[in-house]
Write a protein that holds these residues in place. Structure first.
Motif, PDB file in Angstrom:
ATOM      1  N   HIS A   1       2.169  12.614  15.075  1.00 18.51           N
ATOM      2  CA  HIS A   1       2.867  12.877  13.810  1.00 18.51           C
ATOM      3  C   HIS A   1       3.946  13.949  13.953  1.00 18.51           C
ATOM      4  O   HIS A   1       4.961  13.900  13.274  1.00 18.51           O
TER       5      HIS A   1
ATOM      6  N   SER B   1      -4.359   0.549  -1.934  1.00 18.46           N
ATOM      7  CA  SER B   1      -3.965   1.697  -1.112  1.00 18.46           C
ATOM      8  C   SER B   1      -5.127   2.592  -0.729  1.00 18.46           C
ATOM      9  O   SER B   1      -4.944   3.593  -0.051  1.00 18.46           O
TER      10      SER B   1
ATOM     11  N   PHE C   1      -0.582  -1.718   7.405  1.00 24.37           N
ATOM     12  CA  PHE C   1      -0.346  -1.539   5.968  1.00 24.37           C
ATOM     13  C   PHE C   1      -0.725  -2.835   5.280  1.00 24.37           C
ATOM     14  O   PHE C   1      -0.849  -3.874   5.917  1.00 24.37           O
TER      15      PHE C   1
ATOM     16  N   LEU D   1      -1.225   3.191   7.793  1.00 26.22           N
ATOM     17  CA  LEU D   1      -2.269   3.914   8.504  1.00 26.22           C
ATOM     18  C   LEU D   1      -2.135   3.725  10.004  1.00 26.22           C
ATOM     19  O   LEU D   1      -1.709   2.671  10.469  1.00 26.22           O
TER      20      LEU D   1
ATOM     21  N   TYR E   1       8.216   2.956   4.928  1.00 29.24           N
ATOM     22  CA  TYR E   1       7.258   4.051   5.083  1.00 29.24           C
ATOM     23  C   TYR E   1       7.915   5.098   5.966  1.00 29.24           C
ATOM     24  O   TYR E   1       8.298   4.801   7.095  1.00 29.24           O
TER      25      TYR E   1
ATOM     26  N   ASN F   1       6.106  10.827   6.991  1.00 38.54           N
ATOM     27  CA  ASN F   1       5.119  11.595   6.230  1.00 38.54           C
ATOM     28  C   ASN F   1       4.245  10.702   5.340  1.00 38.54           C
ATOM     29  O   ASN F   1       3.365  11.197   4.645  1.00 38.54           O
ATOM     30  N   GLU F   2       4.462   9.379   5.358  1.00 39.17           N
ATOM     31  CA  GLU F   2       3.623   8.444   4.610  1.00 39.17           C
ATOM     32  C   GLU F   2       2.627   7.727   5.526  1.00 39.17           C
ATOM     33  O   GLU F   2       1.983   6.784   5.112  1.00 39.17           O
ATOM     34  N   LEU F   3       2.523   8.219   6.759  1.00 43.18           N
ATOM     35  CA  LEU F   3       1.519   7.689   7.694  1.00 43.18           C
ATOM     36  C   LEU F   3       0.257   8.527   7.583  1.00 43.18           C
ATOM     37  O   LEU F   3       0.309   9.752   7.558  1.00 43.18           O
ATOM     38  N   ILE F   4      -0.873   7.860   7.536  1.00 43.53           N
ATOM     39  CA  ILE F   4      -2.170   8.533   7.537  1.00 43.53           C
ATOM     40  C   ILE F   4      -2.821   8.225   8.877  1.00 43.53           C
ATOM     41  O   ILE F   4      -2.991   7.065   9.244  1.00 43.53           O
TER      42      ILE F   4
ATOM     43  N   SER G   1       0.855  -1.188   0.000  1.00 43.95           N
ATOM     44  CA  SER G   1       0.000   0.000   0.000  1.00 43.95           C
ATOM     45  C   SER G   1       0.891   1.239   0.000  1.00 43.95           C
ATOM     46  O   SER G   1       1.999   1.225   0.532  1.00 43.95           O
ATOM     47  N   ALA G   2       0.406   2.289  -0.621  1.00 43.52           N
ATOM     48  CA  ALA G   2       1.200   3.511  -0.744  1.00 43.52           C
ATOM     49  C   ALA G   2       1.476   4.149   0.611  1.00 43.52           C
ATOM     50  O   ALA G   2       2.509   4.797   0.794  1.00 43.52           O
ATOM     51  N   ASN G   3       0.557   3.967   1.554  1.00 44.88           N
ATOM     52  CA  ASN G   3       0.693   4.562   2.880  1.00 44.88           C
ATOM     53  C   ASN G   3       0.448   3.507   3.947  1.00 44.88           C
ATOM     54  O   ASN G   3      -0.249   2.529   3.718  1.00 44.88           O
TER      55      ASN G   3
END
Length: 187
Positions: free
Chosen positions: A119, A182, A56, A44, A150, A153-156, A40-42
């Motif tokens: 964050h 993703s 992820f 979570l 990851y 800044n790739e954490l949602i 996955s792109a991010n």
């Protein structure tokens, strides 16, 4: 004469050796096993049981049968000018058979280094999560490793993954949609 025959023998030997080396290099280049693992792109930070978890997704986009799959997640960050490395405990870190997809979960609990971090603190520490996926590929008959990472800044935060499995057109089976791997929704 003798020198002509010697030169011809050496030239023949060098030609044969060069041909064998070239054949080996070409064969090695094109027969090298390749994995088609998609991440996955991010990652979570999502609700999990009574708390939160880092999650992820990854998927096997090839037809290869993967067995003895083991995943490790290493958190690395800066603290007082030094690099710190911590392995994260996972809900499941090993599966016997990896047919299509897997959601990897690190519960954020009392043992987690992510407890009480947000964050802003992860950004200050320049945090990065390094994923090492190890598995046995039954098509190539070899152990393989895939790495992914990851960054902070790739954490949602406060999100969950959307479904990526849907019924097939004939409604007789289930299909994975890799373009939805993703996809997530904010909570």
């Amino acid at each position: 004469g003798f020198w002509t025959q010697l030169f011809t023998a050496i030239e023949s030997l060098v030609g044969t050796v060069m041909f064998a080396i070239l054949t080996g290099v070409i064969y090695g280049r094109f027969s090298k096993p390749k994995s088609n693992i998609r991440f996955s792109a991010n990652a979570l930070i999502a609700p999990f049981k009574d708390g939160q978890a880092l999650i992820f997704r990854l998927a096997n986009a090839s037809q290869n049968k993967l067995t003895s799959v083991h995943v490790k997640v290493l958190l690395t960050y800066q603290e007082n000018g030094k690099n710190v490395f911590r392995y994260l405990d996972l809900d499941f870190d090993r599966i016997d058979f990896f047919p299509v997809s897997w959601t990897v979960v690190h519960p954020i609990n009392d043992k987690s280094p992510l407890l009480h971090l947000d964050h802003v603190q992860l950004e200050e520490k320049e945090a990065e999560f390094i994923v090492n996926l190890e598995f046995y590929d039954n098509t190539y008959f070899t152990n393989m490793h895939v790495f992914h990472s990851y960054k902070w800044n790739e954490l949602i935060w406060n999100a969950k993954f959307d479904p990526c499995f849907f019924p097939s057109h004939d409604q007789l089976s289930t299909e994975i949609h890799f373009d939805k791997l993703s996809s997530y929704s904010k909570m």
